[in-house]
Design an enzyme around this catalytic site. Structure first.
Site, mmCIF file in Angstrom:
data_model
loop_
_atom_site.group_PDB
_atom_site.id
_atom_site.type_symbol
_atom_site.label_atom_id
_atom_site.label_comp_id
_atom_site.label_asym_id
_atom_site.label_seq_id
_atom_site.Cartn_x
_atom_site.Cartn_y
_atom_site.Cartn_z
ATOM 1 N N LYS A 25 -1.319 46.667 -40.555
ATOM 2 C CA LYS A 25 -2.674 46.805 -39.996
ATOM 3 C C LYS A 25 -2.671 47.330 -38.565
ATOM 4 C CE LYS A 25 -4.204 42.557 -40.369
ATOM 5 N NZ LYS A 25 -3.022 41.926 -40.950
ATOM 6 N N ARG A 100 -11.679 37.109 -41.011
ATOM 7 C CA ARG A 100 -10.591 36.604 -41.853
ATOM 8 C C ARG A 100 -11.017 35.383 -42.658
ATOM 9 N NH1 ARG A 100 -6.008 38.409 -38.019
ATOM 10 N NH2 ARG A 100 -4.121 38.143 -39.223
ATOM 11 N N ARG A 139 10.394 42.869 -37.943
ATOM 12 C CA ARG A 139 9.628 42.878 -36.690
ATOM 13 C C ARG A 139 10.046 41.708 -35.811
ATOM 14 N NH1 ARG A 139 3.205 42.649 -37.128
ATOM 15 N NH2 ARG A 139 3.511 40.423 -37.353
ATOM 16 N N ARG A 145 8.338 38.060 -31.913
ATOM 17 C CA ARG A 145 7.045 37.370 -31.914
ATOM 18 C C ARG A 145 7.234 35.944 -32.406
ATOM 19 N NH1 ARG A 145 1.904 40.523 -34.452
ATOM 20 N NH2 ARG A 145 1.510 38.464 -35.297
ATOM 21 N N ARG A 156 1.680 31.988 -43.016
ATOM 22 C CA ARG A 156 0.647 32.997 -42.750
ATOM 23 C C ARG A 156 0.216 33.699 -44.039
ATOM 24 N NH1 ARG A 156 3.444 36.526 -38.695
ATOM 25 N NH2 ARG A 156 1.531 37.699 -38.521
HETATM 26 P P1 AMP Z 1 -2.487 39.240 -36.275
HETATM 27 O O1 AMP Z 1 -1.786 39.929 -35.173
HETATM 28 O O2 AMP Z 1 -3.755 39.918 -36.678
HETATM 29 O O3 AMP Z 1 -1.591 38.968 -37.456
HETATM 30 O O4 AMP Z 1 -2.938 37.803 -35.718
HETATM 31 C C1 AMP Z 1 -1.974 36.885 -35.227
HETATM 32 C C2 AMP Z 1 -2.540 35.479 -35.253
HETATM 33 O O5 AMP Z 1 -3.729 35.418 -34.437
HETATM 34 C C3 AMP Z 1 -3.002 34.987 -36.628
HETATM 35 O O6 AMP Z 1 -1.937 34.476 -37.397
HETATM 36 C C4 AMP Z 1 -4.001 33.907 -36.220
HETATM 37 O O7 AMP Z 1 -3.357 32.738 -35.773
HETATM 38 C C5 AMP Z 1 -4.681 34.546 -35.019
HETATM 39 N N1 AMP Z 1 -5.856 35.328 -35.452
HETATM 40 C C6 AMP Z 1 -6.023 36.683 -35.361
HETATM 41 N N2 AMP Z 1 -7.207 37.057 -35.855
HETATM 42 C C7 AMP Z 1 -7.819 35.923 -36.274
HETATM 43 C C8 AMP Z 1 -9.065 35.650 -36.899
HETATM 44 N N3 AMP Z 1 -9.925 36.626 -37.206
HETATM 45 N N4 AMP Z 1 -9.360 34.346 -37.169
HETATM 46 C C9 AMP Z 1 -8.514 33.360 -36.846
HETATM 47 N N5 AMP Z 1 -7.325 33.545 -36.295
HETATM 48 C C10 AMP Z 1 -6.960 34.815 -36.003
#
Ligand code: AMP
Length: 200
Positions: A25, A100, A139, A145, A156
């Site tokens: 993404k 989400r 990654r 990370r 996740r």
């Molecule tokens: P990402 O980089 O999009 O995978 O987001 C990393 C982490 O940020 C996720 O595993 C969540 O803990 C948090 N996060 C990102 N976007 C959201 C969202 N829309 N709702 C809740 N938590 C989020």
């Protein structure tokens, strides 16, 4: 009007990008942002920035992120409402990783008005589980990370299946979903997304 590899885009373009962790993404969001000249808004990036800067939001978010869980809707919604009130989104935007949860869908509808009709398309990036786990472990080795350890990755993916996968049905019901295979070279996937959007 913008020419984008055959895709002609008139006026504003409001896109969502949905897909499991590791589907690419973030990478595709950056490409699409450039191709369509719209800002990419990643809630994950905003949370990581807050964690890095030690803000109050970052401190709260970190515990959830490190456990592979979603940050609570109240915190996430406020952040997006604020971001979407800024002037640079007037000509469109790409939301990467928001909404989400079903509650976030309702919130976004409220922010955009009229039942989310303001969205042009929801791009769903698909990728099989083995491939996303492989990508995330890679990654993890490259970027370190803190939410890319194997246990957290599994959590996740579980949370995605339970809480986010149902959103695809909601947006399908609105006729907005464009499914795109996320496997393959980065350029190839970007090309597929642009072609799929152009043929809508
Ligand atoms: P990402 O980089 O999009 O995978 O987001 C990393 C982490 O940020 C996720 O595993 C969540 O803990 C948090 N996060 C990102 N976007 C959201 C969202 N829309 N709702 C809740 N938590 C989020």
């Amino acid at each position: 009007m913008t020419e984008t590899g055959g895709a002609v885009v008139n006026g504003s373009l409001r896109l969502l990008l949905i897909g499991p962790p590791g589907a690419g993404k973030g990478t595709q969001a950056a490409r699409l942002s450039e191709a369509y000249s719209i800002p990419a808004i990643s809630t994950g990036d905003i949370f990581r920035e807050n964690v890095k800067n030690g803000t109050a939001l970052g401190v709260k978010a970190k515990a959830f992120m490190d456990a592979g869980q979603y940050v609570p809707d109240e915190l996430t919604n406020d952040l997006v409402r604020d971001r979407l009130s800024q002037p640079d989104v007037a000509d469109g935007f790409l939301l990467d990783g928001y909404p989400r949860t079903l509650q976030q869908v309702e919130e976004l509808d409220d922010i955009l008005g009229v039942d989310g009709a303001a969205l042009d398309a929801v791009v769903v990036l698909t990728a099989d589980t083995d491939e996303v786990v492989r990508r995330l472990l890679k990654r993890s080795a490259e970027q370190g990370r803190s939410d890319d350890t194997e246990d957290v990755i599994r959590k996740r993916l579980e949370v995605y299946t339970e809480q986010t996968a149902p959103l695809v049905d909601v947006y399908s019901g609105r006729g907005l979903v464009v499914d795109v295979d996320g496997l393959g070279e980065i350029d190839e996937v970007t090309g597929r997304i642009i072609a799929a959007l152009a043929s809508r």
